[in-house]
Design an enzyme around this catalytic site. Structure first.
Site, PDB file in Angstrom:
ATOM      1  N   CYS A 113      27.829  57.361  27.245  1.00  0.00           N
ATOM      2  CA  CYS A 113      28.264  56.084  27.833  1.00  0.00           C
ATOM      3  C   CYS A 113      29.575  55.556  27.254  1.00  0.00           C
ATOM      4  O   CYS A 113      30.251  54.757  27.900  1.00  0.00           O
ATOM      5  CB  CYS A 113      27.167  55.035  27.669  1.00  0.00           C
ATOM      6  SG  CYS A 113      25.555  55.585  28.258  1.00  0.00           S
ATOM      7  N   HIS A 242      30.578  48.663  28.708  1.00  0.00           N
ATOM      8  CA  HIS A 242      29.796  49.675  29.412  1.00  0.00           C
ATOM      9  C   HIS A 242      28.762  48.960  30.272  1.00  0.00           C
ATOM     10  O   HIS A 242      28.045  48.074  29.817  1.00  0.00           O
ATOM     11  CB  HIS A 242      29.115  50.605  28.419  1.00  0.00           C
ATOM     12  CG  HIS A 242      28.038  51.434  29.048  1.00  0.00           C
ATOM     13  ND1 HIS A 242      28.242  52.160  30.198  1.00  0.00           N
ATOM     14  CD2 HIS A 242      26.732  51.622  28.703  1.00  0.00           C
ATOM     15  CE1 HIS A 242      27.114  52.774  30.522  1.00  0.00           C
ATOM     16  NE2 HIS A 242      26.179  52.465  29.637  1.00  0.00           N
ATOM     17  N   ASN A 272      24.105  51.876  36.288  1.00  0.00           N
ATOM     18  CA  ASN A 272      24.667  52.469  35.076  1.00  0.00           C
ATOM     19  C   ASN A 272      25.227  53.841  35.432  1.00  0.00           C
ATOM     20  O   ASN A 272      24.481  54.764  35.730  1.00  0.00           O
ATOM     21  CB  ASN A 272      23.555  52.585  34.021  1.00  0.00           C
ATOM     22  CG  ASN A 272      24.042  53.197  32.717  1.00  0.00           C
ATOM     23  OD1 ASN A 272      25.091  53.824  32.650  1.00  0.00           O
ATOM     24  ND2 ASN A 272      23.254  53.018  31.667  1.00  0.00           N
TER      25      ASN A 272
END
Length: 316
Positions: A113, A242, A272
């Protein structure tokens, strides 16, 4: 002193949109349950004929067009991804081939990530060292390929996409570099909190551990990123974290103290997307005119390996 700066951005997502109501027909969940826990409403999911390098190449082509550059003008391609199944050719080599590049340096960076902010720092360092002059930095992931679509705790989170930045040498950077100093690190003893393991690979995480770590440990680190860049949190025009979970993004942004900043919330529409989340969210903010050219934006990635990396950039 030679520095570097981001001169253009681009993003790309597959056409197929998966809503919370769609997921409710697949697993025991509901729109209310998903929205209240993670803040996500929709996510884009690519098909079997849309590999990661294709998503990355689309985003890169858009960024190059925005920069007014040809593919042959680029001498370095960095792709941040954790969903490359093949070890070789790399995603970066495949992107370079798709775009018809000459002989760029090609490198994949897997920090899950926080991959994009690691890759952006790597490009900045290469340019400062004179090893590159123009770089394509791409975050691209197809999380839909590695998620367990029967696990309601994880399948509601993930989406597919890519974001790209064109980074060039900036001879006149002086004391106001276009890409500020990176602050990066990890918590190795907690690395198992986010996993992509097995054959075929599957995503899993210890959600509560990640949530507690992110909301308590990351805000002071993000403030140190600002300090290294010579700006205060109040100076920031944008905060692009993020895009993991709205329940993480909002408290972390608040604790950083960026009271005048636009907070990226692309997670609501995109889910995500791992390494793609930061460049994709930033590209959309710039495309919509929500950040002025030259304004300072904090980019801060975190997640897999319990790693983190952040820098303040001047927006293109």
């Amino acid at each position: 002193m030679t520095g570097s700066r981001v001169v253009a951005l681009g993003h790309y997502q597959p056409a197929k949109v998966l809503t919370n109501h769609d997921l409710a027909a697949m697993v025991d969940t509901s729109d209310e349950w998903i929205t209240s826990r993670v803040g996500i409403k929709t996510r884009h999911v690519g098909g079997p004929d849309e590999p990661v390098d294709e998503l990355a190449a689309h985003a890169a082509a858009k960024a190059l067009a925005s920069a007014g550059l040809q593919a042959a003008d680029v001498d370095m391609v960095l792709v941040a991804t954790s969903t490359a199944i093949d070890r070789s050719p790399s995603m970066s080599a495949r992107v370079a081939a798709r775009l018809g590049m000459g002989s760029p340096a090609v490198m994949d960076i897997n920090v899950v990530c926080s991959g994009f902010t690691h890759a952006l720092a790597t490009a900045d360092h290469a340019i400062r060292a004179g090893a590159a002059t123009r770089a394509l930095v791409i975050g691209a992931d197809k999380m839909g390929d590695i998620v367990d679509w029967t696990d309601r705790s994880t399948c509601v989170l993930m989406g597919d996409g890519a974001g790209a930045a064109v980074v060039v040498a900036d001879q006149g950077a002086g004391d106001r570099p276009g890409i500020g100093p990176v602050l990066w690190g990890s918590v190795p003893e907690m690395g198992n909190a986010v996993r992509i393991e097995g054959t075929p690979p599957r995503f899993a995480q210890e959600g509560q551990s990640v949530y507690r770590w992110a909301t308590t440990q990351l805000p002071p680190i993000a403030r140190k990123v600002c300090e290294r860049a010579g700006v205060t949190p109040e100076d920031l025009a944008a905060v692009v974290l993020h895009q993991a979970n709205l329940r993480i993004i909002e408290p972390v942004a608040r604790k950083i103290g960026a009271v005048n900043a636009v907070i990226a919330r692309d997670v609501v529409d995109s889910g995500n997307t791992s390494a793609a989340s930061i460049p994709m969210a930033l590209s959309k903010l710039v495309e919509r005119g929500e950040i002025e050219s030259g304004a300072p934006a904090l980019l801060f990635g975190f997640g897999g390996n319990l790693s983190y990396a952040g820098q303040v950039i001047r927006c293109p």
